[in-house]
Design an enzyme around this catalytic site. Structure first.
Site, short mmCIF file in Angstrom:
data_model
loop_
_atom_site.label_atom_id
_atom_site.label_comp_id
_atom_site.label_asym_id
_atom_site.label_seq_id
_atom_site.Cartn_x
_atom_site.Cartn_y
_atom_site.Cartn_z
NE ARG A 130 -35.55 -32.01 48.17
CZ ARG A 130 -35.28 -32.86 47.18
NH1 ARG A 130 -35.62 -32.56 45.95
NH2 ARG A 130 -34.69 -34.01 47.42
CE LYS A 148 -31.74 -26.50 50.55
NZ LYS A 148 -31.58 -25.24 49.78
C1 26Y Z 1 -25.88 -34.24 40.99
C2 26Y Z 1 -27.27 -34.34 41.52
C3 26Y Z 1 -27.33 -35.17 42.77
C4 26Y Z 1 -27.85 -33.02 41.79
C5 26Y Z 1 -29.16 -32.80 41.41
C6 26Y Z 1 -29.76 -31.59 41.68
C7 26Y Z 1 -27.13 -32.00 42.40
C8 26Y Z 1 -27.74 -30.79 42.65
C9 26Y Z 1 -29.07 -30.57 42.30
C10 26Y Z 1 -29.74 -29.32 42.55
C11 26Y Z 1 -29.14 -28.29 43.08
C12 26Y Z 1 -29.85 -27.06 43.40
O1 26Y Z 1 -31.07 -26.97 43.32
N1 26Y Z 1 -29.10 -26.04 43.77
C13 26Y Z 1 -29.69 -24.76 44.15
O2 26Y Z 1 -29.70 -23.95 42.99
C14 26Y Z 1 -30.39 -22.75 43.23
C15 26Y Z 1 -30.46 -22.00 41.94
O3 26Y Z 1 -29.21 -21.50 41.59
C16 26Y Z 1 -29.70 -21.95 44.33
O4 26Y Z 1 -30.49 -20.82 44.61
C17 26Y Z 1 -29.54 -22.79 45.59
O5 26Y Z 1 -28.77 -22.09 46.54
C18 26Y Z 1 -28.88 -24.10 45.25
O6 26Y Z 1 -28.83 -24.94 46.38
#
Ligand code: 26Y
Length: 818
Positions: A551, A556
């Site tokens: 992303r 990043k």
């Molecule tokens: C609350 C909403 C806006 C929201 C929706 C999706 C907030 C966060 C997300 C997704 C977050 C995400 O993908 N985080 C990633 O998770 C991975 C799996 O643990 C990690 O490897 C990565 O560092 C982290 O950014």
């Protein structure tokens, strides 16, 4: 009992039957699309009996069940994975012989199931594969979005979003299960009543209900007979609700209410870091949590009645970030209001069932929901949250008497700037386990973000470093390397990735290294073809392939990458190419549609790529491409063909990263900061085999105190030259000034991402990588070592840790916590 494997003839017959009869295509019209559909149906037939047997086995043996609740499952394509896990690839190839279509081509007919944003969603998908492979009874619960992650187009260098119509041609992998429909209430109000014993009880009345219809997708384990389930809910209007409206004559109102209900599962929110606070998103979260918990309770009640003794010993619910966390309050509601339990009993059960995984430290990604919104949409849930909070704050007051400030900080309800529910606090209070996703991330949770919770409940906190499934991310996407590894050490590594360490000695075996790099070369050819087809830019597979796909987000630091590219371009223009290594730079990823800066960074990357593509001299040394619509299927071609993996986030910001693991497994070297799982990757492969640069997490915090980007620019002539090119409008000749916001962000003393601070060190590490790449033997050795030491990053390892430390912790331990 093992289900017998079909012969090539069986599969061929099934394929023909579906082609001729199910789809009615006769044998004159060999359209690839229908052929794909027929193959999918034939393979699904093979899954169905194993699926039923798995369900029956679980019913018989009554093992503890785990429900993995996630708003995102980024599954990608299914056909290849299903064939490989069922060991039916050869049969499928044979079955296709009469149809003049090879399997690989057929597989590209399938549209990605893109029901997720990025890392968190793909992690959920990898976990499902590992759970089925390890034969753990885990059900994934999610939402069947009609539109998944948007399709990204690049027009004049700008991102344009188009809807993802993944269900357009139907989905052969899902089975609708209307008999398991659940009813989810919204709106209404709460009334206080008294039960026959005179006890006060609350009822949620006047609700507008929405039906949740489950669609089940089979999740086969690798070469075993286990087939688990991913259950995705679709929203549908209730019948009576329509009838009422019809009878009162307001037909159009009825129809619009119907669409309003069905809106809930219409679209995936494409934000992956900052919460928009939209009411529809909260509706999605509650819809998922309620339907899934009702499903779990229904199964229990249909077997055990209303006696919930032992429920927590038989169930765990893993919350994938705070997104489904309303489940904490919903389980309380269902147990008390629907099934007659008292508060204490319900709470003991809830807090020994729920477990929460945190995936981010970024404050803007921490979810809060305004109290007024909650009150309107889910009044009964707000009631329950208040009660949970009141009881929790008593615990805090007992532990730290008189410390009102601490109560305010820990409270589930935030008071300013507006009253809001802090979902992470609700998750921690309601769970027996709280985990981060890499060692550094968990430490930062314990010492920073959740330090006061950690002081209160140290036993809840634990680390589970992420992993990725070696089936999709090595064996299936890189058959060349798979075969070489299997020929060398046998095929045990596919189930037990730690066995890859047997390859370590081969890093010094010239013949092996040569073959390893031959495979890499072929994969680079395939990647070059993809890039040429999608962008028109020709990559030369003998050059170094330097890749950053993820992303687009400021933390990043795709900006740091493109600044380095500009510095190479500047060197070439100045004729400083004597020691240069030719390289192809590939960047890809989607920006949240509302994230203006991320979108501008995409535009900058595209403009730089365009300028370089026009420059013949530059093209002798440098190619740059932005790959549109980066997704799971693209990564399956990208990671096998990458030499250098860019993992360059500001230290302390990337919770783990999982792309970094996919690249490592496939023999790429990493250039990276000490962030997330990079640290563990570097520990595994050895510091000599990792290009490290940049500030560490604690230094980032320190440097921020009086950060002066200008000072870093002035200290490095190379950096000055880059800034000059940017500021002079060299990359925006026809749109003067468009990149000013990027320049301003980069040079602001408040830049949270500290790009300028890391630039010079990054360029040094890049130079080192370029130098190393010239020494083919040395590079090959390091590449082999990366694959050989990547065993720890299998999601099988991660899932065994979830199983042993969280899900199947002895019930005593669970009870002790509750
Ligand atoms: C609350 C909403 C806006 C929201 C929706 C999706 C907030 C966060 C997300 C997704 C977050 C995400 O993908 N985080 C990633 O998770 C991975 C799996 O643990 C990690 O490897 C990565 O560092 C982290 O950014």
């Amino acid at each position: 009992m093992a289900t017998s494997k079909p012969s090539a003839l069986d599969l061929k017959q099934d394929l023909k039957r579906h082609f001729d009869l199910t789809l009615g295509r006769g044998d004159t019209n060999y359209s690839r699309h229908y052929l794909y559909q027929s193959m999918a149906l034939a393979v699904r037939d093979q899954l169905v009996s194993r699926w039923r047997e798995t369900r029956e086995r679980y019913r018989r043996e009554e093992p503890k069940r785990v429900s993995y609740l996630s708003l995102e499952f980024l599954m990608g394509r299914t056909l290849h994975n299903a064939l490989a896990n069922l060991d039916l690839e050869d049969q499928a190839r044979a079955a296709l012989q009469d149809y003049a279509c090879d399997l690989e081509t057929l597989e590209t007919e399938e549209l990605d199931a893109g029901l997720g944003n990025g890392g968190l969603g793909r992690l959920a998908a990898c976990f499902l594969d590992s759970c089925a492979t390890l034969e753990i009874p885990v059900t994934g619960y999610g939402i069947r979005y009609q539109f998944g992650m948007f399709h990204q187009k690049i027009v004049d260098g700008y991102q344009q979003e188009a809807p993802d119509q993944w269900l357009r041609d139907g989905n052969p992998w899902e089975v609708e299960s209307p008999e398991n429909t659940r009813r989810v209430p919204f709106f209404g109000r709460v009334v206080v009543e008294h039960d026959p014993q005179g006890r006060e009880c609350r009822r949620w009345v006047g609700t507008e209900d929405v039906l949740a219809i489950p669609y089940d997708i089979p999740v086969p384990g690798y070469n075993n007979d286990t087939v688990n389930t991913l259950r995705l809910w679709k929203a549908s209007a209730t019948e009576e609700f329509n009838l009422g409206e019809f009878n009162s004559g307001s037909y159009t109102d009825a129809v619009s209410k119907k669409t309003e209900a069905e809106q809930i599962t219409m679209v995936l929110y494409p934000n992956d870091a900052s919460e928009a606070g939209k009411v529809l998103r909260l509706r999605q979260q509650y819809f998922l949590a309620s339907a899934s918990l009702q499903d779990i309770l229904h199964r229990w009640i249909s077997r055990k009645g209303h006696d919930f003794t032992g429920f927590a010993e038989k169930h765990a619910v893993q919350l994938n970030d705070t997104h489904p966390t309303i489940a904490v309050a919903e389980l309380m509601r269902l147990l008390m209001d629907e099934h007659g339990l008292g508060w204490q009993e319900a709470w003991a059960l809830t807090e020994s069932t729920m477990a929460y995984t945190n995936h981010t430290l970024l404050p803007e990604a921490l979810e809060t929901w305004s109290v007024s919104l909650f009150e309107h949409l889910l009044p009964r849930l707000l009631d329950i949250i208040y009660e949970i909070n009141a009881r929790f704050l008593q615990v805090v007051a007992q532990r730290w008497p008189g410390d009102v400030d601490k109560q305010r900080r820990l409270s589930i309800i935030q008071e300013t700037p507006e009253r809001a529910v802090r979902m992470a606090h609700l998750a921690i209070v309601g769970s027996y386990s709280v985990n981060g996703v890499a060692a550094l991330h968990t430490d930062l949770l314990k010492q920073g973000l959740f330090a006061e919770f950690y002081a209160l409940w140290p036993h809840k906190f634990n680390n589970k470093t992420n992993g990725v499934t070696p089936r999709r991310w090595l064996a299936n996407c890189n058959p060349g390397l798979r075969d070489l590894i299997t020929e060398t050490i046998g095929d045990g590594w596919i189930r037990d990735l730690s066995q890859l360490d047997q390859l370590v000695p081969y890093a010094d075996d010239t013949a092996f290294c040569e073959r390893f790099m031959d495979v890499k070369y072929a994969n680079k050819q395939a990647l070059a073809t993809l890039v040429a087809n999608k962008t028109g830019i020709e990559f030369d597979p003998s050059w170094m392939f330097d890749v950053q796909v993820k992303r687009i987000h400021e933390y990043k630091r795709q900006l740091l990458n493109i600044l380095h590219v500009i510095s190479l371009y500047d060197r070439i223009r100045k004729g400083d190419t004597a020691s240069m290594t030719p390289r192809c730079v590939l960047i890809g990823g989607k920006a949240a549609p509302g994230y203006v800066m991320a979108k501008l960074i995409i535009k900058l990357i595209n403009n730089v790529a365009h300028t370089i593509a026009q420059d013949e001299q530059a093209n002798q040394w440098l190619k740059v491409a932005f790959l549109p619509n980066y997704n799971v299927s693209a990564m399956e071609i990208i990671c096998p063909g990458t030499d250098l993996s860019e993992q360059i986030s500001t230290a302390g910001k990337e919770a783990s990263g999982t792309g970094n693991m996919k690249f490592m497994m496939n023999g790429a070297l990493t250039i990276g900061t000490l962030d997330g799982a990079n640290i563990e990757i570097r520990d595994a492969v050895g510091a000599d085999n990792f290009f490290l640069f940049g500030l560490e997490a604690h230094e980032v915090a320190q440097t921020r105190q009086n950060y002066n980007p200008q000072q870093y620019i002035e200290a490095d002539p190379n950096f000055q030259a880059v800034m000059h090119l940017l500021q002079s409008g060299h990359f925006s000749l026809f749109e003067p000034g468009i990149f000013d916001p990027i320049i301003a962000a980069l040079t602001a003393s408040t830049d949270p991402w500290m790009t300028a601070a890391d630039f010079s060190d990054y360029c040094k590490a890049q130079e080192q990588a370029a130098c190393t790449y010239k020494d083919k033997t040395q590079w090959a050795r390091m590449a082999v070592l990366n694959t050989a030491t990547s065993g720890r990053f299998s999601s099988d390892r991660t899932i065994s840790e979830y199983r042993d430390d969280i899900w199947y912790r002895a019930p005593e331990a669970v009870r002790k916590v509750s």
